[in-house]
Design a protein around this motif. Sequence first.
Motif, PDB file in Angstrom:
ATOM      1  N   ILE A  12      -1.002 -23.251  -7.041  1.00  0.00           N
ATOM      2  CA  ILE A  12      -0.142 -23.819  -6.251  1.00  0.00           C
ATOM      3  C   ILE A  12       0.571 -22.802  -5.505  1.00  0.00           C
ATOM      4  O   ILE A  12       0.926 -22.677  -4.402  1.00  0.00           O
ATOM      5  CB  ILE A  12       1.188 -24.362  -7.205  1.00  0.00           C
ATOM      6  N   ILE A  13       0.268 -21.504  -6.044  1.00  0.00           N
ATOM      7  CA  ILE A  13       1.013 -20.167  -5.388  1.00  0.00           C
ATOM      8  C   ILE A  13       0.186 -19.247  -5.654  1.00  0.00           C
ATOM      9  O   ILE A  13      -0.783 -18.644  -6.443  1.00  0.00           O
ATOM     10  CB  ILE A  13       2.393 -20.053  -6.056  1.00  0.00           C
ATOM     11  N   ILE A  14      -0.049 -18.424  -4.442  1.00  0.00           N
ATOM     12  CA  ILE A  14      -1.013 -17.322  -4.112  1.00  0.00           C
ATOM     13  C   ILE A  14       0.052 -16.049  -3.848  1.00  0.00           C
ATOM     14  O   ILE A  14       0.860 -16.239  -3.061  1.00  0.00           O
ATOM     15  CB  ILE A  14      -1.841 -17.527  -3.181  1.00  0.00           C
ATOM     16  N   HIS A  15      -0.242 -14.950  -4.184  1.00  0.00           N
ATOM     17  CA  HIS A  15       0.602 -13.855  -4.247  1.00  0.00           C
ATOM     18  C   HIS A  15      -0.218 -12.615  -3.394  1.00  0.00           C
ATOM     19  O   HIS A  15      -1.109 -12.225  -3.975  1.00  0.00           O
ATOM     20  CB  HIS A  15       0.913 -13.275  -5.639  1.00  0.00           C
ATOM     21  N   PHE A  16       0.407 -12.223  -2.351  1.00  0.00           N
ATOM     22  CA  PHE A  16       0.050 -10.963  -1.621  1.00  0.00           C
ATOM     23  C   PHE A  16       0.824  -9.941  -1.986  1.00  0.00           C
ATOM     24  O   PHE A  16       1.994  -9.807  -1.359  1.00  0.00           O
ATOM     25  CB  PHE A  16      -0.191 -11.447  -0.184  1.00  0.00           C
ATOM     26  N   SER A  17       0.366  -8.893  -2.677  1.00  0.00           N
ATOM     27  CA  SER A  17       1.431  -7.810  -3.116  1.00  0.00           C
ATOM     28  C   SER A  17       1.566  -6.982  -1.860  1.00  0.00           C
ATOM     29  O   SER A  17       0.711  -6.743  -1.052  1.00  0.00           O
ATOM     30  CB  SER A  17       0.734  -6.993  -4.102  1.00  0.00           C
ATOM     31  N   ASN A  18       2.799  -6.288  -2.044  1.00  0.00           N
ATOM     32  CA  ASN A  18       3.324  -5.419  -0.954  1.00  0.00           C
ATOM     33  C   ASN A  18       2.051  -4.133  -0.789  1.00  0.00           C
ATOM     34  O   ASN A  18       1.725  -3.768   0.261  1.00  0.00           O
ATOM     35  CB  ASN A  18       4.526  -4.421  -1.360  1.00  0.00           C
ATOM     36  N   TYR A  19       1.596  -3.832  -2.033  1.00  0.00           N
ATOM     37  CA  TYR A  19       0.587  -3.059  -2.013  1.00  0.00           C
ATOM     38  C   TYR A  19      -0.771  -3.366  -1.214  1.00  0.00           C
ATOM     39  O   TYR A  19      -1.366  -2.594  -0.305  1.00  0.00           O
ATOM     40  CB  TYR A  19       0.137  -2.753  -3.540  1.00  0.00           C
ATOM     41  N   GLU A  20      -1.027  -4.552  -1.441  1.00  0.00           N
ATOM     42  CA  GLU A  20      -2.519  -5.290  -0.840  1.00  0.00           C
ATOM     43  C   GLU A  20      -2.076  -5.076   0.612  1.00  0.00           C
ATOM     44  O   GLU A  20      -2.953  -4.907   1.644  1.00  0.00           O
ATOM     45  CB  GLU A  20      -2.707  -6.381  -1.324  1.00  0.00           C
ATOM     46  N   ILE A  21      -0.799  -5.599   1.284  1.00  0.00           N
ATOM     47  CA  ILE A  21      -0.723  -5.954   2.327  1.00  0.00           C
ATOM     48  C   ILE A  21      -0.556  -4.478   2.932  1.00  0.00           C
ATOM     49  O   ILE A  21      -1.252  -4.161   4.273  1.00  0.00           O
ATOM     50  CB  ILE A  21       0.662  -6.548   2.682  1.00  0.00           C
ATOM     51  N   GLU A  22       0.173  -3.421   2.438  1.00  0.00           N
ATOM     52  CA  GLU A  22       0.063  -2.262   3.286  1.00  0.00           C
ATOM     53  C   GLU A  22      -1.420  -1.527   3.121  1.00  0.00           C
ATOM     54  O   GLU A  22      -1.513  -0.562   4.069  1.00  0.00           O
ATOM     55  CB  GLU A  22       1.082  -1.441   2.295  1.00  0.00           C
TER      56      GLU A  22
ATOM     57  N   MET B 250      -4.150  -3.137   3.542  1.00  0.00           N
ATOM     58  CA  MET B 250      -4.727  -3.543   4.911  1.00  0.00           C
ATOM     59  C   MET B 250      -4.537  -2.898   6.053  1.00  0.00           C
ATOM     60  O   MET B 250      -5.191  -2.842   6.996  1.00  0.00           O
ATOM     61  CB  MET B 250      -4.334  -5.187   5.067  1.00  0.00           C
ATOM     62  N   PHE B 251      -3.045  -2.605   6.208  1.00  0.00           N
ATOM     63  CA  PHE B 251      -2.571  -1.919   7.375  1.00  0.00           C
ATOM     64  C   PHE B 251      -2.564  -0.250   7.529  1.00  0.00           C
ATOM     65  O   PHE B 251      -2.293   0.493   8.072  1.00  0.00           O
ATOM     66  CB  PHE B 251      -1.109  -2.312   7.389  1.00  0.00           C
ATOM     67  N   LYS B 252      -3.448   0.011   6.462  1.00  0.00           N
ATOM     68  CA  LYS B 252      -3.923   1.693   6.206  1.00  0.00           C
ATOM     69  C   LYS B 252      -2.737   2.279   5.938  1.00  0.00           C
ATOM     70  O   LYS B 252      -2.747   3.396   6.392  1.00  0.00           O
ATOM     71  CB  LYS B 252      -4.715   2.186   7.271  1.00  0.00           C
ATOM     72  N   ARG B 253      -1.545   1.799   5.271  1.00  0.00           N
ATOM     73  CA  ARG B 253      -0.494   2.786   5.255  1.00  0.00           C
ATOM     74  C   ARG B 253      -0.355   3.255   3.943  1.00  0.00           C
ATOM     75  O   ARG B 253       0.394   4.305   3.474  1.00  0.00           O
ATOM     76  CB  ARG B 253       0.865   1.721   5.007  1.00  0.00           C
ATOM     77  N   VAL B 254      -1.137   2.801   2.987  1.00  0.00           N
ATOM     78  CA  VAL B 254      -1.486   3.511   1.594  1.00  0.00           C
ATOM     79  C   VAL B 254      -3.048   3.408   1.573  1.00  0.00           C
ATOM     80  O   VAL B 254      -3.570   2.533   2.282  1.00  0.00           O
ATOM     81  CB  VAL B 254      -0.756   2.514   0.401  1.00  0.00           C
ATOM     82  N   ILE B 255      -3.593   4.427   0.771  1.00  0.00           N
ATOM     83  CA  ILE B 255      -4.906   4.340   0.522  1.00  0.00           C
ATOM     84  C   ILE B 255      -5.438   3.762  -0.786  1.00  0.00           C
ATOM     85  O   ILE B 255      -4.577   3.907  -1.885  1.00  0.00           O
ATOM     86  CB  ILE B 255      -5.543   5.645   0.519  1.00  0.00           C
TER      87      ILE B 255
END
Length: 613
Positions: A596-606, A608-613
């Motif tokens: 029903i629900i899928i979670h994209f964590s802040n960490y994963e999103i960041e 993907m945008f290379k804001r964190v390694i």
Amino acid sequence: MGKIRVLDDQIANQIAAGEVVERPASVVKELIENSIDAGSTKIDIHIEEGGLSLIQVRDNGEGMDEEDVEKAFFRHATSKLKRGNDLFRIKTLGFRGEALPSIAAVSRLTVKTSPGHDGKGIELQLHGGSIINKQEIAYTKGTEITVRDLFYNTPARLKYMKSLQTELGHITDFVNRLSLAYPMISFTLTHNGRLILRTTGDSELRHVIGAIYGTSLAKNMISFSNESPDFKVSGLLSKPEFTRANKNHISIFVNGRYIKHYALTQAIIDGYKTLLMVHRYPITVLNIELDPSLIDVNVHPAKLEVRFSKEQELLKFVEFTVYQALYKESFIREPLKTKQDKPTIQKSIQENFDFSYSKQKQRENLTVNEKKLISTFFNLEDYLATPNQMSMEDEAHREQTNNKNEQSQPKEDTSLEPSNRLPLLEPLAQFMGTYIIAQNDDGLFLIDQHAAHERINYEKNLRLMNEEKKASQELLVPITFDFTPSEIEELIRQKDYFNEHGINLELFGKKTILIRSIPLWIPKGQEKIFLEKLIQMVLDKGVIDFYVLRQEMVATLSCKTSIKANQYLTKTEMEQLIEQLRNTENPFSCPHGRPIIIHFSNYEIEKMFKRVI
Ligand code: ADP
Ligand code: MG
């Protein structure tokens, strides 16, 4: 002259073999069990041609000396029962002293064995149960038994053997089970020289699961353990997304013995409650330890069945333990599982909603929800007072908090409070007219609105179905069914029973039944289908089978009764849907098992945008 004569050993053993040695897998089972009883830490099994041409089991156990090795092939000769009383407190896998003579009677058997004192051992060869050779050999500690040409002298039995593949399947199944029961023993199994299974013997049950089912499943198993004064249970449960189409992968062991037990299997499945799709079953390992005097293992020659003297208590305890273990978990799926370093956020969701059943918590901080959960299965006070879960000093502390507990303890408990295992979410928008995009501090969530609505409806209907007094609703247009005169007679006779279940039925003419009101739990738009099934059940069995109807409900709950995909929702409607979803017992998957629900964590999103390694 009397006609009765005592059978000679050879025939007696062949008759016993008919019971004990049903097929090659039975030989494998008996030999491995002997190796386990002999305290082995390494057991190697070689099979050729499905076990019909060769079965060889080699162990590093205690071995046998010259005197014992011959005795082992006498009927009812065992080192495992010393006194008659021992039969009621069996701690070993074997005890009947039947296996070796039975196997020897229907094969060509060689045993090599040594207790390992002086590098010397004994080799004994038997054909059809008669010793044909015995000699001293050089041998290290342990035993190797080789069984060739199984059933060579009982052609009738040989004829009943299935394909080599089938026989090998049975053998593999047993070896798998025994390796699950004994993670501290290293097993290898080869067939025609090909390696089928290798376990490390490092005592990690999860590693055995990995060896049998693969590492991906092994990582997705939830471990559990629980204790009561009578039982100790522990093991692994597959997450609800890892299921099989049959119950074969539910393994149950009692004091290290693999058993088949319908009610226990069902208790495990029931512990999953609505987490499983219909006709899907989990992969689980359940180890039960209890005082041997509480079970009777002497029920079945192959000892696959046992009787428990406290069966009802055990069933309840197992169901509860499984439920508790799963209830602690969050099953929100993550989009990508490429790396092992799980985002920390997943953990924090779990921490927020974790039920810690530590003693401290049990005593002081049980929430109303937790108490309800426990008292669905047990008397709460009894449960809290379980000595195994409470030390002496805890006891003193409990005195003080007792009053508090008593006040808030729910007396009647029928259904659970919503689990609230979903965090609070703020809907942002709708995507493709199908998915709700939502957020909170932990990241972004996608919710399948249709699946969510299905889950909400399903639980609502289920609750109504389980209510003791079935609420009903008047139909605007009555529904009619035609029946034969004898069926009509039976239905009228059962009128009160139908009434109790919210169905008001009247005779209309000679062969027609008119229904004016129906129970509330019947899904909208499905009234006629459900009534027809239900009436037929009463005609066939005399009662309504709610279990079957529940399955039916899952199968028919469809787009018809739920919000469709491609349906516009206002922000308020999205909020309401999420709130209702949070109030379900299982907000993670629809009744058909889709997420029903899928979670994209802040960490994963960041990331993907290379804001964190
Ligand atoms: P049971 O296991 O019921 O005692 P079996 O016929 O299987 O009867 O075995 C008879 C006896 O042979 C056992 O009690 C045990 O003493 C001995 N034995 C069998 N296999 C082994 C083994 N692998 N290592 C040591 N002893 C064994
Ligand atoms: Mg045995």
